[in-house]
Scaffold this motif. Structure first.
Motif, PDB file in Angstrom:
ATOM      1  N   ALA A   2      -1.309 -24.431 -14.259  1.00  0.00           N
ATOM      2  CA  ALA A   2      -0.760 -25.740 -13.080  1.00  0.00           C
ATOM      3  C   ALA A   2      -0.886 -27.177 -13.432  1.00  0.00           C
ATOM      4  O   ALA A   2      -0.744 -27.687 -12.545  1.00  0.00           O
ATOM      5  N   LEU A   3      -2.594 -26.779 -14.230  1.00  0.00           N
ATOM      6  CA  LEU A   3      -3.031 -28.247 -14.380  1.00  0.00           C
ATOM      7  C   LEU A   3      -1.420 -29.712 -14.443  1.00  0.00           C
ATOM      8  O   LEU A   3      -1.112 -29.740 -15.073  1.00  0.00           O
ATOM      9  N   LYS A   4      -2.136 -30.021 -13.669  1.00  0.00           N
ATOM     10  CA  LYS A   4      -1.642 -31.421 -13.414  1.00  0.00           C
ATOM     11  C   LYS A   4      -1.850 -32.793 -13.382  1.00  0.00           C
ATOM     12  O   LYS A   4      -2.474 -32.382 -12.096  1.00  0.00           O
ATOM     13  N   MET A   5      -2.194 -33.635 -13.885  1.00  0.00           N
ATOM     14  CA  MET A   5      -2.772 -34.844 -13.368  1.00  0.00           C
ATOM     15  C   MET A   5      -2.070 -35.973 -13.596  1.00  0.00           C
ATOM     16  O   MET A   5      -1.175 -36.060 -14.144  1.00  0.00           O
ATOM     17  N   ASP A   6      -2.210 -36.527 -12.201  1.00  0.00           N
ATOM     18  CA  ASP A   6      -1.034 -37.803 -12.436  1.00  0.00           C
ATOM     19  C   ASP A   6      -1.443 -39.479 -11.911  1.00  0.00           C
ATOM     20  O   ASP A   6      -2.718 -38.929 -11.929  1.00  0.00           O
ATOM     21  N   ASN A   7      -2.026 -40.079 -13.467  1.00  0.00           N
ATOM     22  CA  ASN A   7      -2.544 -41.226 -13.210  1.00  0.00           C
ATOM     23  C   ASN A   7      -2.215 -42.010 -12.685  1.00  0.00           C
ATOM     24  O   ASN A   7      -2.967 -43.170 -12.208  1.00  0.00           O
ATOM     25  N   ILE A   8      -0.888 -42.431 -12.006  1.00  0.00           N
ATOM     26  CA  ILE A   8      -0.764 -43.326 -11.237  1.00  0.00           C
ATOM     27  C   ILE A   8      -1.220 -42.833 -10.269  1.00  0.00           C
ATOM     28  O   ILE A   8      -2.102 -43.964  -9.244  1.00  0.00           O
ATOM     29  N   THR A   9      -1.302 -42.156  -9.300  1.00  0.00           N
ATOM     30  CA  THR A   9      -1.940 -42.148  -7.855  1.00  0.00           C
ATOM     31  C   THR A   9      -3.532 -41.294  -8.842  1.00  0.00           C
ATOM     32  O   THR A   9      -3.816 -41.120  -7.399  1.00  0.00           O
ATOM     33  N   ASP A  10      -3.443 -41.231  -9.688  1.00  0.00           N
ATOM     34  CA  ASP A  10      -5.029 -40.499  -9.027  1.00  0.00           C
ATOM     35  C   ASP A  10      -5.065 -39.199  -8.610  1.00  0.00           C
ATOM     36  O   ASP A  10      -6.299 -39.219  -8.130  1.00  0.00           O
ATOM     37  N   THR A  11      -4.268 -38.095  -9.153  1.00  0.00           N
ATOM     38  CA  THR A  11      -4.426 -36.885  -8.438  1.00  0.00           C
ATOM     39  C   THR A  11      -4.585 -35.768  -9.396  1.00  0.00           C
ATOM     40  O   THR A  11      -3.812 -36.053 -10.564  1.00  0.00           O
ATOM     41  N   LEU A  12      -5.062 -34.907  -9.147  1.00  0.00           N
ATOM     42  CA  LEU A  12      -5.299 -33.838 -10.011  1.00  0.00           C
ATOM     43  C   LEU A  12      -5.031 -32.398  -9.622  1.00  0.00           C
ATOM     44  O   LEU A  12      -5.988 -32.286  -8.452  1.00  0.00           O
ATOM     45  N   THR A  13      -3.778 -31.417  -9.849  1.00  0.00           N
ATOM     46  CA  THR A  13      -3.591 -30.600  -9.023  1.00  0.00           C
ATOM     47  C   THR A  13      -4.214 -28.973 -10.208  1.00  0.00           C
ATOM     48  O   THR A  13      -3.606 -29.397 -11.142  1.00  0.00           O
ATOM     49  N   ILE A  14      -4.850 -28.372 -10.122  1.00  0.00           N
ATOM     50  CA  ILE A  14      -5.124 -27.179 -10.424  1.00  0.00           C
ATOM     51  C   ILE A  14      -5.011 -25.957  -9.961  1.00  0.00           C
ATOM     52  O   ILE A  14      -5.068 -25.828  -8.644  1.00  0.00           O
ATOM     53  N   THR A  15      -4.723 -24.680  -9.968  1.00  0.00           N
ATOM     54  CA  THR A  15      -4.945 -23.352  -9.574  1.00  0.00           C
ATOM     55  C   THR A  15      -5.624 -23.616  -8.868  1.00  0.00           C
ATOM     56  O   THR A  15      -6.940 -23.902  -9.579  1.00  0.00           O
ATOM     57  N   GLN A  16      -5.304 -22.896  -7.747  1.00  0.00           N
ATOM     58  CA  GLN A  16      -6.738 -21.936  -6.918  1.00  0.00           C
ATOM     59  C   GLN A  16      -7.653 -21.683  -7.339  1.00  0.00           C
ATOM     60  O   GLN A  16      -7.642 -20.409  -8.145  1.00  0.00           O
ATOM     61  N   PRO A  17      -8.931 -21.812  -7.261  1.00  0.00           N
ATOM     62  CA  PRO A  17      -9.973 -21.291  -8.004  1.00  0.00           C
ATOM     63  C   PRO A  17     -10.632 -20.830  -6.973  1.00  0.00           C
ATOM     64  O   PRO A  17     -10.863 -20.342  -6.296  1.00  0.00           O
ATOM     65  N   ASP A  18     -11.778 -19.556  -7.653  1.00  0.00           N
ATOM     66  CA  ASP A  18     -13.153 -19.114  -6.788  1.00  0.00           C
ATOM     67  C   ASP A  18     -13.968 -19.707  -7.508  1.00  0.00           C
ATOM     68  O   ASP A  18     -14.950 -19.774  -8.711  1.00  0.00           O
ATOM     69  N   ASP A  19     -14.766 -19.120  -6.725  1.00  0.00           N
ATOM     70  CA  ASP A  19     -17.135 -19.296  -6.499  1.00  0.00           C
ATOM     71  C   ASP A  19     -17.020 -18.445  -6.946  1.00  0.00           C
ATOM     72  O   ASP A  19     -17.354 -17.529  -6.026  1.00  0.00           O
ATOM     73  N   TRP A  20     -17.457 -17.758  -8.762  1.00  0.00           N
ATOM     74  CA  TRP A  20     -18.260 -16.708  -8.304  1.00  0.00           C
ATOM     75  C   TRP A  20     -19.656 -16.239  -8.643  1.00  0.00           C
ATOM     76  O   TRP A  20     -20.239 -15.219  -9.123  1.00  0.00           O
ATOM     77  N   HIS A  21     -20.261 -17.719  -7.789  1.00  0.00           N
ATOM     78  CA  HIS A  21     -21.806 -16.905  -7.364  1.00  0.00           C
ATOM     79  C   HIS A  21     -22.267 -18.048  -6.310  1.00  0.00           C
ATOM     80  O   HIS A  21     -22.272 -19.347  -5.959  1.00  0.00           O
ATOM     81  N   LEU A  22     -22.025 -17.018  -4.807  1.00  0.00           N
ATOM     82  CA  LEU A  22     -22.718 -18.657  -3.701  1.00  0.00           C
ATOM     83  C   LEU A  22     -23.356 -17.145  -2.390  1.00  0.00           C
ATOM     84  O   LEU A  22     -22.917 -16.100  -2.014  1.00  0.00           O
ATOM     85  N   HIS A  23     -23.961 -18.047  -2.069  1.00  0.00           N
ATOM     86  CA  HIS A  23     -24.366 -17.779  -0.642  1.00  0.00           C
ATOM     87  C   HIS A  23     -24.182 -18.270   0.979  1.00  0.00           C
ATOM     88  O   HIS A  23     -24.245 -19.233   0.483  1.00  0.00           O
ATOM     89  N   VAL A  24     -24.133 -17.129   1.679  1.00  0.00           N
ATOM     90  CA  VAL A  24     -23.519 -17.665   2.859  1.00  0.00           C
ATOM     91  C   VAL A  24     -24.162 -17.183   4.560  1.00  0.00           C
ATOM     92  O   VAL A  24     -23.839 -17.465   4.970  1.00  0.00           O
ATOM     93  N   ARG A  25     -25.892 -16.592   4.235  1.00  0.00           N
ATOM     94  CA  ARG A  25     -26.910 -16.152   4.859  1.00  0.00           C
ATOM     95  C   ARG A  25     -25.372 -15.095   6.030  1.00  0.00           C
ATOM     96  O   ARG A  25     -24.180 -15.088   5.494  1.00  0.00           O
ATOM     97  N   THR A  26     -26.269 -15.387   7.310  1.00  0.00           N
ATOM     98  CA  THR A  26     -25.307 -14.822   8.366  1.00  0.00           C
ATOM     99  C   THR A  26     -25.651 -15.478   9.495  1.00  0.00           C
ATOM    100  O   THR A  26     -26.080 -16.739   9.057  1.00  0.00           O
ATOM    101  N   GLY A  27     -24.900 -15.176  11.125  1.00  0.00           N
ATOM    102  CA  GLY A  27     -25.005 -15.757  12.029  1.00  0.00           C
ATOM    103  C   GLY A  27     -24.696 -17.065  12.220  1.00  0.00           C
ATOM    104  O   GLY A  27     -23.559 -17.899  11.355  1.00  0.00           O
ATOM    105  N   THR A  28     -25.281 -18.130  12.590  1.00  0.00           N
ATOM    106  CA  THR A  28     -24.728 -19.156  12.823  1.00  0.00           C
ATOM    107  C   THR A  28     -24.221 -19.722  11.646  1.00  0.00           C
ATOM    108  O   THR A  28     -22.990 -20.794  10.887  1.00  0.00           O
ATOM    109  N   ILE A  29     -25.415 -19.942  10.346  1.00  0.00           N
ATOM    110  CA  ILE A  29     -25.327 -20.754   9.283  1.00  0.00           C
ATOM    111  C   ILE A  29     -23.784 -20.438   8.517  1.00  0.00           C
ATOM    112  O   ILE A  29     -22.951 -21.552   8.333  1.00  0.00           O
TER     113      ILE A  29
END
Ligand code: DOR
Ligand code: ZN
Length: 353
Positions: A2-29
């Motif tokens: 899906a990579l699409k780079m549009d140099n005129i408007t300077d946008t970058l479109t890619i396939t939706q990514p995943d985060d393979w290492h994340l801490h989210v804790r519990t509760g309010t945070i």
């Protein structure tokens, strides 16, 4: 692709990514931070270092439900759960993970290596029967690769872990799938490159963008303190080369690790950089500086899914080249988090759909 780079408007479109290492804790945070991650990523590997740690499939499913309940309405973000390996982990739990549709891996924290690692593994060699069970059941082992003994200089702990433990683990368990988490050194990059295809690695945005001067030059800056600690510039360069190489062994894992601001800005501040508010923007900045924006999609959206044997995402996300200033803090009164780059400009901005 899906990579699409549009140099005129300077946008970058890619396939939706995943985060393979994340801490989210519990509760309010949790409520604050999961909204940031769910906006950008389809899935994330959720680290189990809670207090008490997530050591059973049963606990992981309860935690998963808490995460799902904290998501913004209409989000179809998927938390991919992990279990915390201890000296008491039983082979039956490995089998349960192998059979689970929600729990994907075990995380090895050497005891004392980092935040909430006191229940981690004190004797790594004693865990070999457990590694054998993971190898047999094809359950991945995610590794915080640092030795913990006080005799080792903090900047040398990753290399010592490779020399003292990881080389032997990969020799004894050649079919065990291993993710060497949050690489910080050239030594780790070389180790992963020369290991078999069963060994992959995550790289964080802070280790791509900063060297150790960020923590110590011109004053002590606790918001750049994470573990493994930022290293010298030549290590950062090696990480950037690996991340932008197109090598499928390297993939995105932010290690976004929220802590309340006052607990970091303290005489004994805790380890962790919060980056979920602008994860893709930070990676895009690093890749752009290396003149490798065309390699961002593989790193962020394909390599991790392929390593875990999960389908690639089908949607897309877009970043625009537009300057914005990162807020000084996120969260609610009494639960404030200082993000990476607080009060500073970023040059890419995630576009909200
Ligand atoms: O800096 C870190 N923070 N490194 C880790 O390994 C754990 C993390 C956390 O949970 O805060
Ligand atoms: Zn982590």
């Amino acid at each position: 692709m899906a990579l699409k780079m549009d140099n005129i408007t300077d946008t970058l479109t890619i396939t939706q990514p995943d985060d393979w290492h994340l801490h989210v804790r519990t509760g309010t945070i949790l409520k604050t931070v999961i909204a940031h991650t769910a906006q950008q990523f389809a899935r994330a590997i959720i680290m189990p270092n809670l207090k008490p740690p997530v050591t059973t499939v049963e606990h992981a499913l309860v935690y998963r439900n808490e995460i799902l309940a904290a998501l913004p309405e209409d989000s179809d973000f998927q938390p991919l759960m992990t279990l915390y390996l201890t000296g008491n982990t039983r082979a039956e739990e490995i089998k349960k993970v192998a059979e689970s549709q929600q729990v994907f891996a075990f995380k090895l924290y050497p005891a004392g290596a980092t935040t909430n690692s006191d229940d981690g593994v004190a004797n790594i060699e004693a865990a070999y029967p457990i590694f054998a069970a993971m190898e047999n059941h094809n359950v991945p082992l995610l590794i915080h690769g640092e030795v913990t003994h006080a005799d080792y200089d903090i900047f040398d702990r990753e290399k010592a872990f490779i020399d003292n433990h990881l080389t032997e683990i990969t020799r004894q368990f050649p079919a065990l799938r291993i993710v060497f988490e949050h690489l910080t050194t050239q030594d780790a990059v070389q180790f992963v490159e020369s290991a078999s295809d069963n060994v992959g690695a995550t790289i964080t945005p802070q280790h791509l963008l900063y060297n150790r001067n960020a923590i110590l030059a011109g004053g002590i800056r606790p918001h750049f303190y994470c573990l493994p600690i930022l290293k010298r510039e030549h290590h950062r360069q090696a990480l950037l080369t690996a991340a932008t190489s197109g090598n499928p062994k390297f993939f995105l894992g932010t290690d976004s690790a929220p802590h309340l601001s006052h607990l970091k800005e303290s005489a004994c501040g805790c380890a962790g950089c919060y980056s979920a508010h602008a994860a893709l923007e930070l990676y895009a900045e690093a890749f752009e500086k290396a003149d490798a924006l065309d390699k961002l999609e593989g790193f962020a959206s394909f390599h991790g899914a392929d390593f875990y044997g999960l389908p690639r995402n089908t949607g897309t996300v877009t970043l625009e080249k537009r300057a914005w200033t990162v807020p000084m803090q996120y969260g609610e009164t009494d639960n404030l988090i200082t993000p990476l780059r607080a009060g500073e400009q970023l040059h890419w901005q995630f576009v909200n759909h």
